[in-house]
Design an enzyme around this catalytic site. Structure first.
Site, PDB file in Angstrom:
ATOM      1  N   HIS A 168     -86.806 -36.948   7.045  1.00  0.00           N
ATOM      2  CA  HIS A 168     -87.225 -38.239   7.601  1.00  0.00           C
ATOM      3  C   HIS A 168     -86.850 -38.268   9.091  1.00  0.00           C
ATOM      4  O   HIS A 168     -85.696 -37.982   9.438  1.00  0.00           O
ATOM      5  CB  HIS A 168     -86.490 -39.390   6.920  1.00  0.00           C
ATOM      6  CG  HIS A 168     -86.981 -39.759   5.559  1.00  0.00           C
ATOM      7  ND1 HIS A 168     -86.989 -38.895   4.509  1.00  0.00           N
ATOM      8  CD2 HIS A 168     -87.480 -40.934   5.083  1.00  0.00           C
ATOM      9  CE1 HIS A 168     -87.465 -39.517   3.441  1.00  0.00           C
ATOM     10  NE2 HIS A 168     -87.773 -40.761   3.750  1.00  0.00           N
ATOM     11  N   GLU A 184     -89.193 -42.732  11.796  1.00  0.00           N
ATOM     12  CA  GLU A 184     -89.531 -43.991  11.109  1.00  0.00           C
ATOM     13  C   GLU A 184     -88.873 -45.122  11.921  1.00  0.00           C
ATOM     14  O   GLU A 184     -89.495 -46.117  12.230  1.00  0.00           O
ATOM     15  CB  GLU A 184     -88.984 -43.966   9.673  1.00  0.00           C
ATOM     16  CG  GLU A 184     -89.246 -45.233   8.856  1.00  0.00           C
ATOM     17  CD  GLU A 184     -88.515 -45.234   7.492  1.00  0.00           C
ATOM     18  OE1 GLU A 184     -87.561 -44.438   7.314  1.00  0.00           O
ATOM     19  OE2 GLU A 184     -88.902 -46.043   6.624  1.00  0.00           O
ATOM     20  N   HIS A 226     -89.683 -41.474  -3.267  1.00  0.00           N
ATOM     21  CA  HIS A 226     -88.274 -41.422  -3.698  1.00  0.00           C
ATOM     22  C   HIS A 226     -88.236 -41.831  -5.163  1.00  0.00           C
ATOM     23  O   HIS A 226     -88.683 -42.940  -5.496  1.00  0.00           O
ATOM     24  CB  HIS A 226     -87.435 -42.383  -2.847  1.00  0.00           C
ATOM     25  CG  HIS A 226     -87.457 -42.038  -1.389  1.00  0.00           C
ATOM     26  ND1 HIS A 226     -86.456 -41.328  -0.772  1.00  0.00           N
ATOM     27  CD2 HIS A 226     -88.384 -42.287  -0.428  1.00  0.00           C
ATOM     28  CE1 HIS A 226     -86.755 -41.169   0.515  1.00  0.00           C
ATOM     29  NE2 HIS A 226     -87.917 -41.732   0.742  1.00  0.00           N
ATOM     30  N   ASP A 250     -93.845 -43.972  -0.528  1.00  0.00           N
ATOM     31  CA  ASP A 250     -92.409 -44.045  -0.205  1.00  0.00           C
ATOM     32  C   ASP A 250     -91.596 -44.640  -1.374  1.00  0.00           C
ATOM     33  O   ASP A 250     -90.949 -43.890  -2.118  1.00  0.00           O
ATOM     34  CB  ASP A 250     -92.217 -44.863   1.077  1.00  0.00           C
ATOM     35  CG  ASP A 250     -91.012 -44.454   1.903  1.00  0.00           C
ATOM     36  OD1 ASP A 250     -90.328 -43.495   1.516  1.00  0.00           O
ATOM     37  OD2 ASP A 250     -90.745 -45.094   2.938  1.00  0.00           O
ATOM     38  N   ASP A 251     -91.590 -45.952  -1.506  1.00  0.00           N
ATOM     39  CA  ASP A 251     -90.840 -46.649  -2.577  1.00  0.00           C
ATOM     40  C   ASP A 251     -91.738 -47.793  -3.069  1.00  0.00           C
ATOM     41  O   ASP A 251     -91.501 -48.968  -2.725  1.00  0.00           O
ATOM     42  CB  ASP A 251     -89.534 -47.234  -2.022  1.00  0.00           C
ATOM     43  CG  ASP A 251     -88.700 -46.184  -1.284  1.00  0.00           C
ATOM     44  OD1 ASP A 251     -87.965 -45.437  -1.945  1.00  0.00           O
ATOM     45  OD2 ASP A 251     -88.806 -46.109  -0.040  1.00  0.00           O
ATOM     46  N   HIS A 280     -94.555 -37.871  -0.610  1.00  0.00           N
ATOM     47  CA  HIS A 280     -93.347 -38.580  -0.130  1.00  0.00           C
ATOM     48  C   HIS A 280     -93.071 -39.785  -1.032  1.00  0.00           C
ATOM     49  O   HIS A 280     -93.610 -40.873  -0.829  1.00  0.00           O
ATOM     50  CB  HIS A 280     -93.571 -39.029   1.326  1.00  0.00           C
ATOM     51  CG  HIS A 280     -92.352 -39.583   1.993  1.00  0.00           C
ATOM     52  ND1 HIS A 280     -91.771 -39.020   3.103  1.00  0.00           N
ATOM     53  CD2 HIS A 280     -91.589 -40.677   1.708  1.00  0.00           C
ATOM     54  CE1 HIS A 280     -90.719 -39.734   3.481  1.00  0.00           C
ATOM     55  NE2 HIS A 280     -90.587 -40.754   2.635  1.00  0.00           N
TER      56      HIS A 280
HETATM   57  N1  ADE Z   1     -84.760 -43.862   1.170  1.00  0.00           N
HETATM   58  C1  ADE Z   1     -85.673 -44.484   0.429  1.00  0.00           C
HETATM   59  N2  ADE Z   1     -86.678 -44.926   1.196  1.00  0.00           N
HETATM   60  C2  ADE Z   1     -86.393 -44.559   2.465  1.00  0.00           C
HETATM   61  C3  ADE Z   1     -87.046 -44.709   3.718  1.00  0.00           C
HETATM   62  N3  ADE Z   1     -88.211 -45.344   3.839  1.00  0.00           N
HETATM   63  N4  ADE Z   1     -86.442 -44.210   4.814  1.00  0.00           N
HETATM   64  C4  ADE Z   1     -85.270 -43.591   4.706  1.00  0.00           C
HETATM   65  N5  ADE Z   1     -84.624 -43.420   3.560  1.00  0.00           N
HETATM   66  C5  ADE Z   1     -85.181 -43.887   2.437  1.00  0.00           C
HETATM   67 ZN    ZN Z   2     -88.954 -42.071   2.529  1.00  0.00          ZN
END
Ligand code: ADE
Ligand code: ZN
Length: 328
Positions: A190, A193, A12, A271-272, A10
């Site tokens: 997703h 969350e 992005h 994630d990011d 996971h």
């Molecule tokens: N796009 C990038 N990171 C995200 C996240 N944590 N939740 C939803 N969309 C995303």
């Molecule tokens: Zn994500």
């Protein structure tokens, strides 16, 4: 921790862009992005909605295939330096030519080219999950689904759903998910969350994904947790992201260990990573510190991710062999 072989499912791609990389491109292109950076150079934002805005602003300097080639190489080099040997990245045709199929093919060729170079140079394998942006709406998701289906193959393996979870209902995206499923693509979305157990349950019912991005709020409903465990749905859990964005109050309060104890298949991702000041090494270190995770838990996470990866069997075998080679 850094050298332990890891699989990340996971991530992005644009969200993994180091701020210095985005700042450098902005300078090259004379685009003023000063508003999205802090004085210390990191990304500046407050809360999830603002995070999404800053994310999209950063994407405006990724203007063509060459920028995505450079981004992919930079991201994979960084991941490999944390022991990641296989990663799946969410790729958004929206940010790669506005979900136009011809443009998307050009961007994708550049991403695949960089992935092949990274595999040769850093020993990391990348596969892609085409992902519409939820807050752009279900109609635009259909154009993204077309891009996904037309490029489904050895590299593009799955179809996903990211963006603002509280906008639209899962069923609004059924057309796109049905089309991707009929084409033979793997599915993830997703959910849970920000939304509660009802959002996770509706996502399972309406989109029928094999994996769920985050899914952590399912933990509030014991019957739903049991259902997820029974169906073998895999959660792509990103604890550092959840703590940083305050989806959970603290690491101690994160439900990851509890979900695993209740028989749910769990994987760990970043994630990011630069947005949340994390890396796969940091995720592992914090899991060890807070939940006393050790060899056995990390092995379970690795094997779950290996089984849940959307790659073909030949690739899975190659990744398995790489794990064994790393162990000597
Ligand atoms: N796009 C990038 N990171 C995200 C996240 N944590 N939740 C939803 N969309 C995303
Ligand atoms: Zn994500």
């Amino acid at each position: 921790m850094r050298d332990l072989p890891k699989i990340e499912l996971h991530l992005h791609l644009e969200g993994a862009a180091p701020p210095a990389f985005i700042r450098g491109l902005a300078r090259e292109k004379n685009i003023d992005l000063s508003g999205i950076f802090r004085e210390d150079g990191g990304y500046a934002y407050k809360g999830f909605d603002h995070f999404l805005q800053v994310y999209e602003a950063a994407c405006t300097v990724l203007t063509g295939p060459e920028e995505f080639r450079r981004l992919t190489l930079a991201v994979l080099e960084e991941s490999a330096s944390h022991g990641v040997i296989y990663t799946e990245a969410f790729l958004s045709p929206e940010f790669c030519g506005g979900a136009d199929l011809a443009a998307w093919r050009d961007y994708l060729a550049a991403i695949e080219d960089a992935a092949a170079e990274a595999e040769r140079t850093f020993g990391i394998t990348l596969r892609g999950i085409v992902t519409p942006i939820r807050h752009f709406g279900p109609e635009r998701a259909k154009a993204t689904a077309r891009c996904a289906i037309e490029t489904f193959g050895p590299f593009i393996r799955g179809f996903g759903l990211a963006g603002a979870e509280m906008m639209h209902r899962p069923g609004d995206f059924s057309w796109s998910f049905d089309a991707a499923r009929e084409a033979g693509m793997h599915l993830t979305a997703h959910a849970g969350e920000w939304g509660g157990p009802d959002m996770v349950a509706d996502t399972i019912r309406d989109l029928r994904p094999e994996r769920i991005g985050h899914g952590i709020n399912a933990s509030r409903d014991p019957a739903l947790v049991e259902d997820i465990a029974e169906r073998g749905i895999v959660l792509e859990v990103c604890p550092g992201s959840n703590v940083f964005l305050a989806a959970v109050p603290s690491w101690r309060d994160h439900p990851i260990a509890d979900l695993m104890a209740r028989g749910v298949k769990v994987t760990v991702s970043t994630d990011d990573p630069p947005f949340f000041h994390t890396t796969m090494t940091k995720e592992y270190e914090t899991l060890a510190k807070v939940f006393d995770f050790g060899e056995s838990e990390f092995e379970t996470l690795l094997q779950t991710a290996l089984s849940a990866a959307f790659c073909d069997e030949e690739t899975r075998g190659r990744v398995k062999a790489r794990i064994e080679a790393r162990r000597g």
